[in-house]
Design a protein around this motif. Sequence first.
Motif, mmCIF file in Angstrom:
data_model
loop_
_atom_site.group_PDB
_atom_site.id
_atom_site.type_symbol
_atom_site.label_atom_id
_atom_site.label_comp_id
_atom_site.label_asym_id
_atom_site.label_seq_id
_atom_site.Cartn_x
_atom_site.Cartn_y
_atom_site.Cartn_z
ATOM 1 N N LYS A 50 0.842 -1.189 0.000
ATOM 2 C CA LYS A 50 0.000 0.000 0.000
ATOM 3 C C LYS A 50 0.881 1.244 0.000
ATOM 4 O O LYS A 50 1.777 1.377 0.824
ATOM 5 C CB LYS A 50 -0.904 0.018 1.226
ATOM 6 C CG LYS A 50 -1.957 1.136 1.186
ATOM 7 C CD LYS A 50 -2.588 1.427 2.525
ATOM 8 C CE LYS A 50 -3.361 0.245 3.043
ATOM 9 N NZ LYS A 50 -4.091 0.607 4.284
ATOM 10 N N VAL A 51 0.619 2.150 -0.940
ATOM 11 C CA VAL A 51 1.397 3.386 -1.030
ATOM 12 C C VAL A 51 0.565 4.621 -0.675
ATOM 13 O O VAL A 51 1.124 5.671 -0.364
ATOM 14 C CB VAL A 51 2.046 3.563 -2.420
ATOM 15 C CG1 VAL A 51 3.060 2.469 -2.677
ATOM 16 C CG2 VAL A 51 0.999 3.591 -3.533
ATOM 17 N N ALA A 52 -0.767 4.490 -0.713
ATOM 18 C CA ALA A 52 -1.611 5.637 -0.367
ATOM 19 C C ALA A 52 -3.031 5.181 -0.063
ATOM 20 O O ALA A 52 -3.491 4.162 -0.573
ATOM 21 C CB ALA A 52 -1.630 6.656 -1.507
ATOM 22 N N LEU A 54 -6.703 7.294 0.020
ATOM 23 C CA LEU A 54 -7.343 8.579 -0.240
ATOM 24 C C LEU A 54 -8.829 8.492 0.103
ATOM 25 O O LEU A 54 -9.469 7.478 -0.158
ATOM 26 C CB LEU A 54 -7.212 8.961 -1.721
ATOM 27 C CG LEU A 54 -5.840 8.754 -2.387
ATOM 28 C CD1 LEU A 54 -5.960 8.997 -3.887
ATOM 29 C CD2 LEU A 54 -4.807 9.657 -1.769
ATOM 30 N N TYR A 77 -3.646 11.143 -8.484
ATOM 31 C CA TYR A 77 -2.537 10.685 -7.636
ATOM 32 C C TYR A 77 -1.421 10.093 -8.498
ATOM 33 O O TYR A 77 -0.244 10.419 -8.312
ATOM 34 C CB TYR A 77 -3.026 9.644 -6.623
ATOM 35 C CG TYR A 77 -1.898 9.106 -5.768
ATOM 36 C CD1 TYR A 77 -1.570 9.710 -4.552
ATOM 37 C CD2 TYR A 77 -1.127 8.023 -6.196
ATOM 38 C CE1 TYR A 77 -0.515 9.245 -3.785
ATOM 39 C CE2 TYR A 77 -0.065 7.556 -5.432
ATOM 40 C CZ TYR A 77 0.233 8.163 -4.235
ATOM 41 O OH TYR A 77 1.291 7.704 -3.476
ATOM 42 N N HIS A 81 2.346 11.889 -8.938
ATOM 43 C CA HIS A 81 3.504 11.182 -8.384
ATOM 44 C C HIS A 81 4.381 10.547 -9.474
ATOM 45 O O HIS A 81 5.212 9.694 -9.184
ATOM 46 C CB HIS A 81 3.050 10.150 -7.361
ATOM 47 C CG HIS A 81 2.527 10.781 -6.099
ATOM 48 N ND1 HIS A 81 1.247 11.282 -6.004
ATOM 49 C CD2 HIS A 81 3.126 11.030 -4.907
ATOM 50 C CE1 HIS A 81 1.077 11.803 -4.796
ATOM 51 N NE2 HIS A 81 2.193 11.667 -4.116
#
Length: 199
Positions: A50-52, A54, A77, A81
Amino acid sequence: MRSNPSRSLFSAPHAKAPEHCLIAHSDGGARGNPGPAGFGVVIQDEAGRKVAALSQYLGHQTNNFAEYQGLIAALEYAIEHGHKALKVVSDSELLVRQIKGIYKVKNSTLQELRGRAKELIARLDWFSIDHALREHNREADELANEAMDKGTGRVARAPSPAAASAAAQEFEGVVQGGAIKLTSGQLPEGARVQVRVKK
């Protein structure tokens, strides 16, 4: 002008994902439809990390509006990025079919949102969107519901076991090499934290 592979992807659903690709699980909802609405998006890298996460409360809107906002948030996103490939998984079959061009979009607001989504998709080198049943999109669904709870001042739903075990607890720690090392207790994976510096 070079052609963008994302433009032809929908006619070639078998196209293989590139080596570096973000995966976004997206969900949106509205209580009452229309009613208090929100979206949740969980973004992972190609290895499943998991990187984000929202989420946003959207005010009084429809389910479909919220679903589109979740998709747009995932696209924004990825672009912000520096990612060029994105796979979106949504439990809204309507959204997926509208983005793929299988269903027409008659609502003027959704037409605008679809147009915005397509503009963002065109900025990627590779894009895919697929439908999944809600049970395979549970974390994004929880985030969407948390956004609606916060926006309407409702008492939050029962948190996930990981979050529940860390809720309303305080942990002591020190900063070493730019990272916080706990001196007591252990945080469960996925716990949300707020840091207060003691002098």
